[in-house]
Design an enzyme around this catalytic site. Structure first.
Site, PDB file in Angstrom:
ATOM      1  N   CYS A  80      -3.247   7.153   3.520  1.00 50.63           N
ATOM      2  CA  CYS A  80      -2.477   6.585   2.413  1.00 50.63           C
ATOM      3  C   CYS A  80      -0.971   6.869   2.578  1.00 50.63           C
ATOM      4  CB  CYS A  80      -3.034   7.065   1.085  1.00 50.63           C
ATOM      5  SG  CYS A  80      -2.567   5.993  -0.281  1.00 50.63           S
ATOM      6  N   HIS A 186      -8.758   7.112   1.283  1.00 49.23           N
ATOM      7  CA  HIS A 186      -8.881   8.582   1.269  1.00 49.23           C
ATOM      8  C   HIS A 186     -10.288   9.035   1.620  1.00 49.23           C
ATOM      9  CE1 HIS A 186      -5.024   9.403  -0.871  1.00 49.23           C
ATOM     10  NE2 HIS A 186      -5.221   8.191  -1.349  1.00 49.23           N
ATOM     11  N   GLU A 188     -11.184  11.801   2.640  1.00 50.14           N
ATOM     12  CA  GLU A 188     -11.334  13.234   2.289  1.00 50.14           C
ATOM     13  C   GLU A 188     -11.899  13.411   0.879  1.00 50.14           C
ATOM     14  OE1 GLU A 188      -8.586  11.569   2.434  1.00 50.14           O
ATOM     15  OE2 GLU A 188      -7.277  12.093   0.755  1.00 50.14           O
TER      16      GLU A 188
HETATM   17  N1  GLN Z   1       1.742   4.971  -3.347  1.00 49.90           N
HETATM   18  C1  GLN Z   1       1.907   6.191  -2.615  1.00 49.90           C
HETATM   19  C2  GLN Z   1       3.134   6.158  -1.731  1.00 49.90           C
HETATM   20  O1  GLN Z   1       3.865   5.267  -1.730  1.00 49.90           O
HETATM   21  C3  GLN Z   1       0.697   6.493  -1.780  1.00 49.90           C
HETATM   22  C4  GLN Z   1      -0.478   6.825  -2.661  1.00 49.90           C
HETATM   23  C5  GLN Z   1      -1.467   7.756  -2.058  1.00 49.90           C
HETATM   24  O2  GLN Z   1      -1.201   8.446  -1.077  1.00 49.90           O
HETATM   25  N2  GLN Z   1      -2.613   7.822  -2.676  1.00 49.90           N
HETATM   26  O3  GLN Z   1       3.353   7.043  -0.988  1.00 49.90           O
END
Ligand code: GLN
Length: 224
Positions: A80, A186, A188
């Site tokens: 992410c 994610h 994890e």
């Molecule tokens: N929207 C977040 C960002 O821009 C990422 C979200 C996340 O890691 N769950 O970094």
């Protein structure tokens, strides 16, 4: 001897990654200092907020050392926000947010957010055997386009009515380029350690290498 894999511990869901790595047979440790970075065989960059992690990388004086290690071929896995940081270019980012490089992709930050903030789906994931991977997306990015050197490992539909496991085309949400792996979701958080096991194998150098595609300059796009 199992590899030592660091989890960048400036912000985000560090504990969950440490647990998933340990369950996958690696020795796992937190990384906040350059000395700690120099001791790991690979690094996980967790989810969180990419703009915040970027700022903290600067204040902890980790930005350049981490860029150098990635450029030198250290295996890295970003989930992410981690995917956003590893991308060579980000759309809808903050102007002052830094990129670590390593992945020749353009990512769009908060890409699914206009329709829905968070969702879950079951995805076919290239390189992961067994049933589909249950993927949790939280204000997730997608890969808008990827260079031919980048392997697309998973896609998801951006239409909430189409199950992700069934789309051959769709938004790119998992990629690999040599020693760098990234997912927009994610793993994890689900207790399924197969994606972490894939990364541990990459760090151990046991995973199969795929030939680079040459003579094809078209970018790959994620579209339904
Ligand atoms: N929207 C977040 C960002 O821009 C990422 C979200 C996340 O890691 N769950 O970094």
């Amino acid at each position: 001897m199992s590899p030592i894999i660091g989890v960048l511990a400036l912000q985000g869901d560090v504990r969950e990654h440490l647990a998933a790595l340990r369950a996958s047979g690696a020795r796992a440790t937190t990384v906040r200092r350059t000395t700690e970075l120099s001791e790991v065989d690979g690094l996980v960059i967790p989810g969180g907020e990419s703009t915040t992690i970027s700022r903290l990388l600067e204040s902890f004086e980790l930005l350049e050392p981490l860029r150098r290690r990635i450029a030198d071929g250290m295996p890295a896995y970003g989930s992410c926000a981690g995917m956003i940081l590893l991308a060579s270019k980000v759309l809808d980012g903050r102007e002052d947010q830094h990129q670590l490089g390593g992945l020749d992709v353009i990512v769009r930050r908060n890409a699914f957010g206009r329709q829905v903030d968070s969702f879950e789906d079951d995805l076919a994931f290239d390189g992961v055997d067994g049933p589909p991977v249950h993927a949790v997306f939280i204000r997730a990015p997608w890969v808008e386009s990827a260079s031919p050197q980048v392997e697309v490992l998973a896609r998801v539909s951006d239409d909430p009515d189409v199950p992700g496991g069934q789309v051959a085309a769709g938004r790119i949400v998992a990629v690999r380029q040599g020693p760098v792996l990234a997912t927009a979701f994610h793993p994890e958080l689900t207790g399924d350690t197969r994606v972490h096991r894939l990364f541990v194998q990459m760090v151990e150098g046991r995973s199969r290498e795929r030939p680079l595609e040459v003579g094809n300059n078209e970018t790959q796009e994620g579209r339904t």
